[in-house]
Design an enzyme around this catalytic site. Sequence first.
Site, PDB file in Angstrom:
ATOM      1  N   TYR A  63       0.859  -1.179   0.000  1.00 29.35           N
ATOM      2  CA  TYR A  63       0.000   0.000   0.000  1.00 29.35           C
ATOM      3  C   TYR A  63       0.898   1.233   0.000  1.00 29.35           C
ATOM      4  CZ  TYR A  63      -3.868  -3.049   1.544  1.00 29.35           C
ATOM      5  OH  TYR A  63      -4.819  -4.036   1.648  1.00 29.35           O
ATOM      6  N   PRO A 214     -15.893  -4.342   2.879  1.00 25.95           N
ATOM      7  CA  PRO A 214     -17.159  -4.622   3.581  1.00 25.95           C
ATOM      8  C   PRO A 214     -18.250  -3.618   3.258  1.00 25.95           C
ATOM      9  CG  PRO A 214     -15.579  -3.621   5.082  1.00 25.95           C
ATOM     10  CD  PRO A 214     -14.820  -3.936   3.817  1.00 25.95           C
ATOM     11  N   LEU A 215     -17.838  -2.460   2.729  1.00 25.04           N
ATOM     12  CA  LEU A 215     -18.805  -1.440   2.351  1.00 25.04           C
ATOM     13  C   LEU A 215     -18.870  -1.258   0.850  1.00 25.04           C
ATOM     14  CD1 LEU A 215     -18.019   1.176   5.152  1.00 25.04           C
ATOM     15  CD2 LEU A 215     -19.776  -0.601   5.121  1.00 25.04           C
ATOM     16  N   GLY A 216     -18.320  -2.225   0.112  1.00 26.63           N
ATOM     17  CA  GLY A 216     -18.387  -2.177  -1.337  1.00 26.63           C
ATOM     18  C   GLY A 216     -17.111  -1.743  -2.020  1.00 26.63           C
ATOM     19  N   PRO A 220     -19.197   2.003  -3.626  1.00 28.02           N
ATOM     20  CA  PRO A 220     -19.965   1.787  -2.399  1.00 28.02           C
ATOM     21  C   PRO A 220     -21.294   1.077  -2.662  1.00 28.02           C
ATOM     22  CG  PRO A 220     -19.069   4.012  -2.450  1.00 28.02           C
ATOM     23  CD  PRO A 220     -18.815   3.402  -3.807  1.00 28.02           C
ATOM     24  N   LEU A 221     -21.700   0.291  -1.675  1.00 28.05           N
ATOM     25  CA  LEU A 221     -22.970  -0.428  -1.786  1.00 28.05           C
ATOM     26  C   LEU A 221     -24.120   0.539  -2.024  1.00 28.05           C
ATOM     27  CD1 LEU A 221     -22.629  -2.918   1.225  1.00 28.05           C
ATOM     28  CD2 LEU A 221     -22.475  -3.492  -1.203  1.00 28.05           C
TER      29      LEU A 221
END
Length: 292
Positions: A63, A214-216, A220-221
């Site tokens: 990263y 986890p949130l897309g 984003p979701l």
Amino acid sequence: MSNIEQSDSFTLGGRTVKRLGYGAMQLAGPGVFGPPKDRDAALAVLREAVARGVNHIDTSDFYGPHITNQLIREALHPYQDDLAIVTKISARRGDDGSWIPAMSREELTQAVHDNLRNLGLDVLEVVNLRSMLGIHGPVEGSIEEPLTVLAELQRQGLVRHIGLSNVTSTQVAQGRRICEIVCVQNHYNLAHREDDALIDELARDGIAYVPFFPLGGFTPLQSSTLSDVAARLGATPMQVALAWLLRRAPNILLIPGTSSVAHLHENLAAGKLVLPDEAMKELEQVAGINAA
């Protein structure tokens, strides 16, 4: 009781960690490449996460590259005794920010030493071997050769525990025949449910499952069902998505990332959100809608 303590805990390697952790990927520049726009803000997020009780931080030396590990060291070293820093190896970055497989013995060994140096550690608590057979998702194929190298580095005392990332169920089974696997880190969220059976299998064996995106992730979701449930509960859609994961299985450990202290607080507040059974049933429909 704080929000994060309400999210319970689970075993990760030799430690017990809070189920709400923090992912450091977003602390690097755009595309997870280069330095952050605001270095002081990045350091503040890390310090606030630990101050709020987070004791599981996910990172990688690719990263940046090197950026997030250097930020973690600057912000948090010397580390609290209960802090589990989990990193991953098997990739390097091109000059253009591209993701390049780096799974040879020499590259994996160098990656472990790079993580140790940049984090300021003598031993890495958990190292995930990320399969690069497929860059954008799991692809079948043997992971025996690179995992054997990582297991050798573990025997040398440079790594305490080993996990797998971006892998199929078949690769998890293969990995567990080679060495003890303490966690699996794959793409999973309310709308991306391919690992349902794997999560349940790992839960039975006491192995942590750590969903990334986890949130897309970068997309984003988006779901009217998610938004409707959130509105009724007086929460944000992202808090509901995190709370759903916490309830989905006891072995799920969350590592939502952010470069904002305010957003960090919002994520951690998901730990106190209780989803009624009715809401859970509604949310179960999201994966089917997205697959249609």
